[in-house]
Scaffold this motif. Structure first.
Motif, PDB file in Angstrom:
ATOM      1  N   ASP A  16       1.122  -1.153   0.167  1.00  0.00           N
ATOM      2  CA  ASP A  16       0.591  -0.341  -0.153  1.00  0.00           C
ATOM      3  C   ASP A  16       0.761   0.969  -0.340  1.00  0.00           C
ATOM      4  O   ASP A  16       0.423   2.417  -0.641  1.00  0.00           O
ATOM      5  N   LEU A  17       2.123   1.313   0.928  1.00  0.00           N
ATOM      6  CA  LEU A  17       2.344   2.451   1.183  1.00  0.00           C
ATOM      7  C   LEU A  17       3.805   2.698  -0.872  1.00  0.00           C
ATOM      8  O   LEU A  17       3.681   3.406  -1.073  1.00  0.00           O
ATOM      9  N   VAL A  18       3.836   1.712  -0.930  1.00  0.00           N
ATOM     10  CA  VAL A  18       4.742   1.753  -2.275  1.00  0.00           C
ATOM     11  C   VAL A  18       4.460   1.699  -3.600  1.00  0.00           C
ATOM     12  O   VAL A  18       4.510   2.773  -4.440  1.00  0.00           O
ATOM     13  N   PHE A  19       2.542   1.699  -3.796  1.00  0.00           N
ATOM     14  CA  PHE A  19       1.734   1.816  -4.962  1.00  0.00           C
ATOM     15  C   PHE A  19       1.092   3.496  -4.404  1.00  0.00           C
ATOM     16  O   PHE A  19       0.660   3.132  -5.281  1.00  0.00           O
ATOM     17  N   PRO A 154      13.561   0.861 -24.464  1.00  0.00           N
ATOM     18  CA  PRO A 154      12.545   0.516 -23.311  1.00  0.00           C
ATOM     19  C   PRO A 154      13.114   0.405 -22.267  1.00  0.00           C
ATOM     20  O   PRO A 154      14.077   0.529 -22.113  1.00  0.00           O
ATOM     21  N   MET A 155      12.866   1.473 -21.364  1.00  0.00           N
ATOM     22  CA  MET A 155      12.375   1.528 -20.453  1.00  0.00           C
ATOM     23  C   MET A 155      12.554   0.163 -19.510  1.00  0.00           C
ATOM     24  O   MET A 155      11.819  -0.678 -19.161  1.00  0.00           O
ATOM     25  N   THR A 156      14.192   0.524 -18.390  1.00  0.00           N
ATOM     26  CA  THR A 156      14.228  -1.104 -18.021  1.00  0.00           C
ATOM     27  C   THR A 156      13.833  -1.303 -16.538  1.00  0.00           C
ATOM     28  O   THR A 156      14.409  -1.999 -15.808  1.00  0.00           O
ATOM     29  N   GLU A 157      14.401   0.179 -15.880  1.00  0.00           N
ATOM     30  CA  GLU A 157      14.730   0.264 -14.443  1.00  0.00           C
ATOM     31  C   GLU A 157      14.165   0.861 -13.637  1.00  0.00           C
ATOM     32  O   GLU A 157      13.929   1.988 -14.481  1.00  0.00           O
ATOM     33  N   GLU A 158      13.968   0.874 -12.343  1.00  0.00           N
ATOM     34  CA  GLU A 158      12.557   2.302 -11.495  1.00  0.00           C
ATOM     35  C   GLU A 158      12.859   2.162 -10.442  1.00  0.00           C
ATOM     36  O   GLU A 158      13.294   1.442  -9.871  1.00  0.00           O
ATOM     37  N   SER A 159      12.842   3.666  -9.741  1.00  0.00           N
ATOM     38  CA  SER A 159      13.519   3.518  -8.374  1.00  0.00           C
ATOM     39  C   SER A 159      12.821   4.263  -7.821  1.00  0.00           C
ATOM     40  O   SER A 159      12.723   5.712  -8.256  1.00  0.00           O
ATOM     41  N   TRP A 160      12.397   4.538  -6.605  1.00  0.00           N
ATOM     42  CA  TRP A 160      11.095   5.209  -5.661  1.00  0.00           C
ATOM     43  C   TRP A 160      10.925   5.391  -4.624  1.00  0.00           C
ATOM     44  O   TRP A 160      11.057   4.541  -4.042  1.00  0.00           O
ATOM     45  N   SER A 161      11.055   5.778  -3.728  1.00  0.00           N
ATOM     46  CA  SER A 161      11.003   5.593  -1.832  1.00  0.00           C
ATOM     47  C   SER A 161       9.687   6.676  -2.097  1.00  0.00           C
ATOM     48  O   SER A 161       9.023   7.295  -2.088  1.00  0.00           O
ATOM     49  N   ASN A 170      11.949   1.468  -0.016  1.00  0.00           N
ATOM     50  CA  ASN A 170      13.562   2.381  -1.014  1.00  0.00           C
ATOM     51  C   ASN A 170      12.754   0.997  -2.164  1.00  0.00           C
ATOM     52  O   ASN A 170      13.592   0.072  -1.453  1.00  0.00           O
ATOM     53  N   THR A 171      12.398   1.027  -2.696  1.00  0.00           N
ATOM     54  CA  THR A 171      12.005   0.093  -3.983  1.00  0.00           C
ATOM     55  C   THR A 171      12.703   0.606  -5.537  1.00  0.00           C
ATOM     56  O   THR A 171      13.005   1.623  -5.974  1.00  0.00           O
ATOM     57  N   LEU A 191      12.912  -4.314  -2.362  1.00  0.00           N
ATOM     58  CA  LEU A 191      12.110  -3.307  -1.571  1.00  0.00           C
ATOM     59  C   LEU A 191      12.919  -3.063  -0.037  1.00  0.00           C
ATOM     60  O   LEU A 191      12.901  -4.481   0.759  1.00  0.00           O
ATOM     61  N   ASP A 192      13.276  -1.870   0.031  1.00  0.00           N
ATOM     62  CA  ASP A 192      14.083  -1.886   1.105  1.00  0.00           C
ATOM     63  C   ASP A 192      13.436  -1.542   2.330  1.00  0.00           C
ATOM     64  O   ASP A 192      13.263  -0.023   2.202  1.00  0.00           O
ATOM     65  N   ILE A 193      13.080  -1.852   3.578  1.00  0.00           N
ATOM     66  CA  ILE A 193      11.721  -1.368   4.315  1.00  0.00           C
ATOM     67  C   ILE A 193      12.678  -1.168   5.983  1.00  0.00           C
ATOM     68  O   ILE A 193      13.872  -1.888   6.637  1.00  0.00           O
ATOM     69  N   TYR A 194      12.481   0.166   6.355  1.00  0.00           N
ATOM     70  CA  TYR A 194      13.088   0.694   7.591  1.00  0.00           C
ATOM     71  C   TYR A 194      12.187   1.058   8.434  1.00  0.00           C
ATOM     72  O   TYR A 194      10.399   1.328   8.426  1.00  0.00           O
TER      73      TYR A 194
END
Length: 262
Positions: A16-19, A154-161, A170-171, A191-194
């Motif tokens: 839920d937080l990630v998306f 094509p886009m092959t990587e994506e990161s977001w927090s 951090n995803t 997913l790096d979860i803190y």
């Protein structure tokens, strides 16, 4: 950092937080689509609804909402959220390629690529036919997905927090393998979860069906209950409809169920 392998969808609070952090743009877009294309909209339905990050907000807006998801943890999370906000527990556990709703809805929506979890043409077509059967004549299906471009890179990587209270994630999403012949894209999500007392990492692999522009248009043409009312991209700008080009990588279809005789 503790490493936990598993299905992201089994951790609805993290999902839920990630998306859910960018819900506002999608929510505002949907309301505008309802107004411009939907006529009188009272009942809305979300297949593959996950945690219902938009559904309960639409309920707050006065719509009668319902949803479906294959993961029982997500269904439980979503129903508890609806009840907490004073609404019926209207989410059911089921297969989005084979379902039937008890009453027609005015709009259905699937905004962030969940449609591509259906890995065969039969499943995808079954899903579209089930959605069409669930809509009143003239009703809408708002379907968002990533396309496989036939030109460009094509886009092959994506990161977001994202952060909510004491929880931060951090995803990183990365394409590991794209098989155009088998029409599969295998991705890894990390997913790096803190939290104040814990640090852990969840690794999951996801497999999506791929669609070029021609492939998705052929699929939609096979489900004759629908016509394409308009196309947008993930900027969610109603004042900027698009045409699909070879480089196009994301699209939101506004599908309208045909009325009898059309």
């Amino acid at each position: 950092m503790q490493e936990v392998s598993g299905n992201l969808y089994d951790y609805p609070a993290y999902y839920d937080l990630v998306f859910g952090s960018d819900w506002k743009a999608e929510y505002d877009f949907l309301l505008q689509v309802f107004e411009q294309f939907g006529g009188k909209v009272e009942r809305v339905f979300e297949p593959a609804c996950g945690t219902g990050r938009i559904l309960y907000r639409l309920a707050d807006k006065g719509f009668e909402v319902s949803g479906l998801d294959l993961n029982p943890n997500a269904v439980e999370f979503c129903n508890k959220r609806l009840v907490k906000h004073g609404y019926p527990a209207s989410i059911i556990c089921g297969d989005m390629s084979d379902f039937k709703l008890p009453k027609k809805v005015d709009v259905a929506f699937n905004m962030i690529n969940s449609f591509r979890h259906l890995l065969s043409e039969k499943q995808a077509e079954g899903h579209l036919r089930c959605v069409a059967e669930s809509l009143r004549p003239g009703g809408l299906y708002v379907l968002g997905l990533h396309l496989t471009p036939t030109a460009g890179v094509p886009m092959t990587e994506e990161s977001w927090s994202a952060r909510r209270g004491n929880l931060a994630i951090n995803t990183h999403l990365q394409t590991l393998d794209l098989d155009r012949r088998k029409r599969t894209e295998r991705c890894r999500m990390k997913l790096d979860i803190y939290t104040p007392t814990e640090r852990k990492q969840i690794l999951d692999e996801l497999v999506f069906r791929t669609y070029t522009a021609d492939q998705i248009e052929k699929l939609l043409a096979s489900v004759t209950q629908f016509e394409i009312a308009e196309l947008f991209d993930f900027s969610y700008r109603l004042d900027r409809p698009i045409e699909i080009e070879p480089e196009t990588q994301d699209v939101v279809f506004i599908l309208r169920k045909r009325r009898a005789g059309k």
